[in-house]
Design a protein around this motif. Sequence first.
Motif, mmCIF file in Angstrom:
data_model
loop_
_atom_site.group_PDB
_atom_site.id
_atom_site.type_symbol
_atom_site.label_atom_id
_atom_site.label_comp_id
_atom_site.label_asym_id
_atom_site.label_seq_id
_atom_site.Cartn_x
_atom_site.Cartn_y
_atom_site.Cartn_z
ATOM 1 N N TRP A 139 0.724 -1.235 0.168
ATOM 2 C CA TRP A 139 -0.079 -0.236 0.040
ATOM 3 C C TRP A 139 0.828 1.075 -0.010
ATOM 4 O O TRP A 139 0.582 2.044 -0.648
ATOM 5 C CB TRP A 139 -0.881 0.128 1.186
ATOM 6 N N ARG A 140 2.027 1.242 0.858
ATOM 7 C CA ARG A 140 2.719 2.433 0.798
ATOM 8 C C ARG A 140 3.492 2.543 -0.331
ATOM 9 O O ARG A 140 3.656 3.606 -1.012
ATOM 10 C CB ARG A 140 3.894 2.426 2.084
ATOM 11 N N ALA A 141 3.864 1.533 -1.066
ATOM 12 C CA ALA A 141 4.678 1.604 -2.472
ATOM 13 C C ALA A 141 3.631 2.295 -3.410
ATOM 14 O O ALA A 141 4.017 3.035 -4.529
ATOM 15 C CB ALA A 141 5.122 0.279 -2.780
ATOM 16 N N SER A 142 2.465 1.775 -3.390
ATOM 17 C CA SER A 142 1.417 2.332 -4.474
ATOM 18 C C SER A 142 1.338 3.780 -4.174
ATOM 19 O O SER A 142 1.105 4.459 -5.208
ATOM 20 C CB SER A 142 0.005 1.398 -4.389
ATOM 21 N N GLN A 143 1.335 4.125 -2.941
ATOM 22 C CA GLN A 143 1.039 5.562 -2.966
ATOM 23 C C GLN A 143 2.588 6.346 -3.315
ATOM 24 O O GLN A 143 2.233 7.297 -3.930
ATOM 25 C CB GLN A 143 1.205 5.871 -1.214
ATOM 26 N N SER A 144 3.498 5.800 -3.234
ATOM 27 C CA SER A 144 4.898 6.385 -3.705
ATOM 28 C C SER A 144 4.886 6.247 -5.001
ATOM 29 O O SER A 144 5.328 7.386 -6.034
ATOM 30 C CB SER A 144 5.738 5.736 -3.019
ATOM 31 N N PHE A 145 4.392 5.234 -5.936
ATOM 32 C CA PHE A 145 4.286 5.036 -7.309
ATOM 33 C C PHE A 145 3.477 5.618 -7.781
ATOM 34 O O PHE A 145 3.460 6.022 -9.097
ATOM 35 C CB PHE A 145 4.236 3.735 -7.603
ATOM 36 N N GLN A 146 2.399 5.883 -7.161
ATOM 37 C CA GLN A 146 1.200 6.747 -7.738
ATOM 38 C C GLN A 146 0.409 5.680 -8.608
ATOM 39 O O GLN A 146 -0.257 5.976 -10.093
ATOM 40 C CB GLN A 146 1.254 7.935 -8.597
ATOM 41 N N ARG A 147 0.653 4.452 -8.405
ATOM 42 C CA ARG A 147 -0.001 3.585 -9.264
ATOM 43 C C ARG A 147 -0.243 2.084 -8.481
ATOM 44 O O ARG A 147 0.395 1.856 -7.432
ATOM 45 C CB ARG A 147 0.728 3.171 -10.663
ATOM 46 N N PRO A 148 -0.941 1.204 -8.902
ATOM 47 C CA PRO A 148 -1.009 -0.078 -8.271
ATOM 48 C C PRO A 148 0.602 -0.690 -7.906
ATOM 49 O O PRO A 148 1.098 -0.761 -8.974
ATOM 50 C CB PRO A 148 -2.188 -0.948 -8.940
ATOM 51 N N VAL A 149 0.516 -1.604 -7.129
ATOM 52 C CA VAL A 149 1.869 -2.527 -7.207
ATOM 53 C C VAL A 149 1.407 -3.611 -8.064
ATOM 54 O O VAL A 149 0.218 -4.413 -7.748
ATOM 55 C CB VAL A 149 1.950 -2.996 -5.967
ATOM 56 N N LEU A 150 2.261 -4.096 -9.106
ATOM 57 C CA LEU A 150 1.844 -5.216 -10.007
ATOM 58 C C LEU A 150 2.698 -6.433 -9.679
ATOM 59 O O LEU A 150 4.050 -6.466 -10.022
ATOM 60 C CB LEU A 150 1.995 -4.623 -11.377
ATOM 61 N N ASN A 151 2.089 -7.479 -9.510
ATOM 62 C CA ASN A 151 2.795 -8.688 -9.348
ATOM 63 C C ASN A 151 2.305 -9.667 -10.457
ATOM 64 O O ASN A 151 1.172 -9.974 -10.927
ATOM 65 C CB ASN A 151 2.048 -9.573 -8.203
ATOM 66 N N LEU A 152 3.295 -10.295 -11.177
ATOM 67 C CA LEU A 152 3.162 -11.006 -12.368
ATOM 68 C C LEU A 152 3.292 -12.340 -12.003
ATOM 69 O O LEU A 152 4.670 -12.901 -11.687
ATOM 70 C CB LEU A 152 4.087 -10.765 -13.446
ATOM 71 N N LEU A 153 2.581 -13.554 -12.542
ATOM 72 C CA LEU A 153 2.676 -14.954 -12.058
ATOM 73 C C LEU A 153 2.853 -15.722 -13.521
ATOM 74 O O LEU A 153 1.901 -15.635 -14.411
ATOM 75 C CB LEU A 153 1.669 -15.510 -11.268
#
Length: 295
Positions: A141-155
């Motif tokens: 959540w904090r990373a998404s605030q910093s990036f101004q985008r969702p955190v993306l995980n690819l499987l």
Amino acid sequence: MPTSVELAAMRRAIIISASGLGTTSPNPAVGCVILDAAGRTVGEGYHLRKGDPHAEVNALAAAGARAAGGTAVVTLEPCNHEGLTPACHQALLDARIARVLIAVMDPTSRGEGGAARLRKAGVDVQTHVLEDEALVVLGPWRASQSFQRPVLNLLIQTNAAGYATAPTAEALAEIELQRHAHDLLISLDGLAEEGRTGSHGRHFSVPAQPVPDEPGDAVTALAEAGARTVLLVGPSKLGERLLSGSLVDCVTLLVPVPEPSQATTTTSAPLLPDGYVLSRITRAGGQLVVSAERR
């Protein structure tokens, strides 16, 4: 300094905060434990979804009058503003809490933060208590605030040679496990669905059309939905383009367990994309679950 009882309470707050993963966005997943004046646990709570009571309010409701003179142990700085719910710092003051321990400071505080307002009111406040441990839950959540985008995980499922393939039955089972901690799942055909169906409430939307293949458009669509964490199933054109654009934050590879006699065989394809470092490896059935994070 926090006591051993308070540290144990913070770890409990961190653990229960994870109950909100995949449902609280765009809000963070927060947990709170209330200790009475003698240090006994008298209430706990976590935030479920935007628009519902925050963790502190739920914990105080469980504690009731026993909160007076006690300690609130919370994973994120109590909010200092009224929105869909009242300000949590005020709820703590109204309950006559004497001491507050905070793990992570809120980067979204508006003006004077909740910690500062509590101190002005005479409450003993300690911050950054087990912060690194709390970021196990709050980090994305904090990373998404910093990036101004969702955190993306690819499987991605790979074959024995290291090349991406369509998901196997075991891979689909792993996807079902991982999706519950994400706001959205993007399938191979680009369609989006909630990680946990119907879990977010009215302040969250799911893109009705396939997510665009262009990285900028895709990120915009996911952010506008209110997503903070997204699980993409690969291999897909969207996943490849997000990887090329350095927008994928974590890659998880599902690698078949080799036979002992094949364990030293060199694969034909690189195991990880450039720019990623190993962060976790475990085994699930006949596959290795290999996770790597972007540098």
